[in-house]
Design a protein around this motif. Structure first.
Motif, short mmCIF file in Angstrom:
data_model
loop_
_atom_site.label_atom_id
_atom_site.label_comp_id
_atom_site.label_asym_id
_atom_site.label_seq_id
_atom_site.Cartn_x
_atom_site.Cartn_y
_atom_site.Cartn_z
N TYR A 168 0.82 -1.22 0.00
CA TYR A 168 0.00 0.00 0.00
C TYR A 168 0.85 1.27 0.00
CZ TYR A 168 -3.77 -3.24 0.85
OH TYR A 168 -4.66 -4.29 0.72
N GLY A 169 2.13 1.13 -0.34
CA GLY A 169 2.98 2.30 -0.48
C GLY A 169 3.85 2.62 0.71
N VAL A 170 3.80 1.79 1.76
CA VAL A 170 4.69 1.97 2.91
C VAL A 170 6.05 1.34 2.55
CG1 VAL A 170 5.10 1.39 5.34
CG2 VAL A 170 2.78 1.94 4.54
N PRO A 171 7.15 2.03 2.80
CA PRO A 171 8.47 1.48 2.43
C PRO A 171 8.97 0.46 3.44
CG PRO A 171 8.76 3.62 3.42
CD PRO A 171 7.26 3.40 3.35
N GLN A 172 8.14 -0.48 3.81
CA GLN A 172 8.47 -1.46 4.84
C GLN A 172 7.59 -2.69 4.65
OE1 GLN A 172 8.12 -1.94 9.74
NE2 GLN A 172 7.72 0.03 8.78
N ILE A 173 8.22 -3.87 4.70
CA ILE A 173 7.48 -5.12 4.66
C ILE A 173 6.99 -5.39 6.08
CG2 ILE A 173 7.64 -7.60 4.25
CD1 ILE A 173 9.88 -6.91 2.19
N ARG A 308 10.38 7.72 9.12
CA ARG A 308 10.13 7.71 7.67
C ARG A 308 9.67 6.32 7.21
NH1 ARG A 308 13.02 11.36 4.28
NH2 ARG A 308 12.83 13.45 5.15
N LEU A 309 10.33 5.28 7.70
CA LEU A 309 9.96 3.92 7.30
C LEU A 309 8.59 3.53 7.82
CD1 LEU A 309 13.44 2.24 7.87
CD2 LEU A 309 12.39 2.80 5.66
N GLN A 310 8.13 4.22 8.85
CA GLN A 310 6.79 4.00 9.41
C GLN A 310 5.79 5.04 8.90
OE1 GLN A 310 5.93 1.24 10.67
NE2 GLN A 310 6.31 1.13 12.85
N THR A 311 6.21 5.87 7.96
CA THR A 311 5.38 6.94 7.35
C THR A 311 4.79 7.88 8.40
OG1 THR A 311 3.40 5.50 7.16
CG2 THR A 311 4.88 5.62 5.26
N ILE A 312 5.52 8.10 9.48
CA ILE A 312 5.14 9.08 10.50
C ILE A 312 5.68 10.44 10.06
CG2 ILE A 312 5.60 9.79 12.89
CD1 ILE A 312 5.56 6.81 13.63
N PRO A 313 4.88 11.49 10.11
CA PRO A 313 5.30 12.80 9.59
C PRO A 313 6.60 13.31 10.20
CG PRO A 313 2.94 12.80 10.07
CD PRO A 313 3.50 11.52 10.62
N ASP A 314 7.35 14.08 9.41
CA ASP A 314 8.65 14.58 9.84
C ASP A 314 8.56 15.54 11.03
OD1 ASP A 314 10.22 13.16 8.11
OD2 ASP A 314 10.59 14.80 6.71
N GLN A 326 12.74 3.14 20.22
CA GLN A 326 12.64 1.94 19.38
C GLN A 326 11.37 1.16 19.71
OE1 GLN A 326 15.30 0.86 17.13
NE2 GLN A 326 13.86 -0.63 16.33
N ARG A 327 11.06 1.04 21.00
CA ARG A 327 9.87 0.30 21.39
C ARG A 327 8.61 1.00 20.87
NH1 ARG A 327 10.79 0.03 26.45
NH2 ARG A 327 11.60 -2.08 26.48
N GLN A 328 8.54 2.31 21.01
CA GLN A 328 7.37 3.05 20.55
C GLN A 328 7.18 2.90 19.04
OE1 GLN A 328 6.92 7.18 22.21
NE2 GLN A 328 8.78 6.61 23.34
N LEU A 329 8.25 3.06 18.29
CA LEU A 329 8.13 3.03 16.83
C LEU A 329 7.97 1.62 16.31
CD1 LEU A 329 10.75 5.77 15.88
CD2 LEU A 329 8.26 5.94 15.84
N GLY A 330 8.63 0.65 16.94
CA GLY A 330 8.49 -0.73 16.49
C GLY A 330 7.10 -1.28 16.72
N VAL A 333 1.63 1.31 14.24
CA VAL A 333 1.06 1.01 12.92
C VAL A 333 1.60 2.07 11.94
CG1 VAL A 333 -1.07 0.91 11.56
CG2 VAL A 333 -1.04 0.06 13.92
N PRO A 334 2.08 1.68 10.76
CA PRO A 334 2.48 2.70 9.79
C PRO A 334 1.33 3.68 9.54
CG PRO A 334 3.22 0.54 9.07
CD PRO A 334 2.33 0.32 10.26
N SER A 335 1.61 4.95 9.67
CA SER A 335 0.54 5.94 9.61
C SER A 335 -0.19 5.93 8.28
CB SER A 335 1.11 7.33 9.92
OG SER A 335 1.63 7.37 11.23
N LEU A 336 0.51 5.65 7.20
CA LEU A 336 -0.15 5.62 5.88
C LEU A 336 -1.26 4.57 5.85
CD1 LEU A 336 -0.44 6.44 2.92
CD2 LEU A 336 1.47 4.88 2.39
N ILE A 337 -1.05 3.43 6.50
CA ILE A 337 -2.10 2.40 6.54
C ILE A 337 -3.32 2.95 7.28
CG2 ILE A 337 -2.72 0.15 7.47
CD1 ILE A 337 -0.97 -0.05 5.03
N GLY A 338 -3.10 3.71 8.35
CA GLY A 338 -4.21 4.33 9.06
C GLY A 338 -4.97 5.30 8.18
N GLU A 339 -4.25 6.07 7.37
CA GLU A 339 -4.91 7.01 6.47
C GLU A 339 -5.75 6.29 5.43
OE1 GLU A 339 -3.96 10.79 3.47
OE2 GLU A 339 -2.30 9.58 4.25
#
Length: 405
Positions: A168-173, A308-314, A326-330, A333-339
């Motif tokens: 869905y366009g997230v740069p992460q498997i 960036r890899l989680q599509t969280i805004p800069d 690391q725990r928070q980001l790992g 949910v990738p934000s783009l999937i939420g959108e």
């Protein structure tokens, strides 16, 4: 904006995506103190409640979220069901699953659903809850929702989708389960993938875009100082000898490096390195010193790169020390999937016209790049050269034998 109640909010990855889709978080309940500090710093208007969900009553949620006379439009959350994760399943051969007290987070989520009766709900969880023969969580979800419908005179149903974020366009498997339901019993059709693995042949009449890559996500940060985060531990000096996109398997009899390890005798993410021309591997929440993915420059990823890899805004800042960040980001949910899911929920359940443009979908990085050269193996690892046994199979390794014994 449509009003959301957020449980198990974490660092807010899902909420940020829904915000981009036109939802407003009115209360965010999270018990991790660092995640709460992140939320309060970035989105104080979300009304962060720093408590265990079991200690927050439904009337409190109504009051804080201002739902005295109405129901929320959407209930969201990812109950942390570690007993259902793939890693827990394979490390123990099985899990206690619903007998594990940690799984009670699922029933806490459903208690809020029953009491607040949101118009729709969205739940995220690990892929393990859908394993064949291991679906107690899904069965429990169905049973409790049937009871809620009978007792409250509503008509909740839900649909389950297993989504790989890279599709869905997230740069992460990153493969996760999403459960979407409607109070009116409407079916939810999950959006079709928009991107695909370029290495897989497709006969689609309308070919999809190729997966977004790590270079698309963080290539423009390559020349920026990140206060380089070094790799530490026993295997730190071996990482430079592994090419981009490879892991320890490169140094096995089936790889192109030296025979330092037995085939599949380590975790997949052991000494795993990003490749510029592929999506990132799944960002881990609690990696050990030798667990990747690592940057192609042989260092750990910076906070901004992981965002960036989680599509969280800069402009979103994640607070805490390295381990807490690391725990928070790992866990996010990738934000783009939420959108993407948020826009579909608005369109399908609320009958709203939705702009097809995605705010969190990143552009391609068209600047040229070259693969980083792999270095020779450091002399300190040469004593590992030799014949190594491959892993004998699931349940037949040393840990599996010890459990049976």
């Amino acid at each position: 904006m449509l009003k959301t109640v957020s449980l198990f909010t974490g660092a807010g990855g899902l909420d940020l995506g829904l915000e981009a889709a036109g939802f407003q978080t009115t209360i965010a309940i999270e018990m991790n103190k660092w995640a709460c500090q992140t939320l309060e710093f970035n989105r104080p208007e979300w009304n962060v409640v720093d408590k265990d969900i079991h200690l927050v009553s439904s009337p409190e949620i109504r009051d804080i979220g201002s739902f005295q006379d109405d129901s929320p439009d959407l209930l969201i959350g990812g109950p942390p069901c570690q007993p259902f994760s793939k890693s827990a399943y394979w490390s123990t051969g099985d899990t206690k699953r619903l007998n594990d007290p940690r799984s009670d987070t699922l029933t806490a989520y459903l208690r809020v659903l029953k009491d607040l009766k949101p118009k729709a709900f969205l739940m995220e969880n690990v892929f393990g809850i859908t394993y064949k023969g291991k679906n107690e969580a899904i069965d429990l979800l169905k049973k409790i929702i049937e009871e809620i419908n009978k007792e409250e005179g509503v008509n909740y149903n839900f649909n389950i989708g297993v989504l790989n974020a890279a599709d869905y366009g997230v740069p992460q498997i990153r493969e996760r389960v999403f459960i979407v339901g409607s109070r009116e019993g409407h079916k939810f059709d999950f959006p079709l993938p928009t991107h695909s693995n370029p290495s897989e042949i497709s006969d689609d009449l309308f070919p999809k875009e190729h997966w977004k890559t790590a270079w698309d996500a963080i290539g423009d940060l390559d020349g920026i100082s990140h206060d380089d985060i070094p790799v530490t531990g026993k295997w730190a000096n071996l990482l430079p000898s592994i090419p981009e996109g490879k892991n320890y398997l490169y140094h096995t009899v089936r790889g192109d490096g030296l025979p330092l390890f037995g085939w599949r005798t380590r975790y997949w993410s052991f000494l795993l390195k990003l490749a510029k021309d592929k999506p990132s591997w799944t960002i881990q929440a609690q990696p050990g010193s030798a667990i990747g993915p690592f940057h192609w420059k042989n260092r750990r990823l910076s906070t901004r790169e992981i965002c960036r890899l989680q599509t969280i805004p800069d402009d979103y800042h994640v607070l805490g020390g390295r381990t807490e960040v690391q725990r928070q980001l790992g866990n996010a949910v990738p934000s783009l999937i939420g959108e993407i899911l948020g826009k579909e929920i608005r369109r399908q359940f609320f009958k709203e016209e939705v702009d097809s443009d995605l705010r969190l979908l990143m552009q391609r990085n068209k600047s040229a790049h070259q693969e980083e050269p792999a270095m020779p193996v450091s002399h300190e690892y040469l004593h590992l050269l030799g014949d190594h046994q491959k892993h004998p199979g699931t349940g037949k390794g040393p840990q599996g034998i010890a459990r049976v014994g």
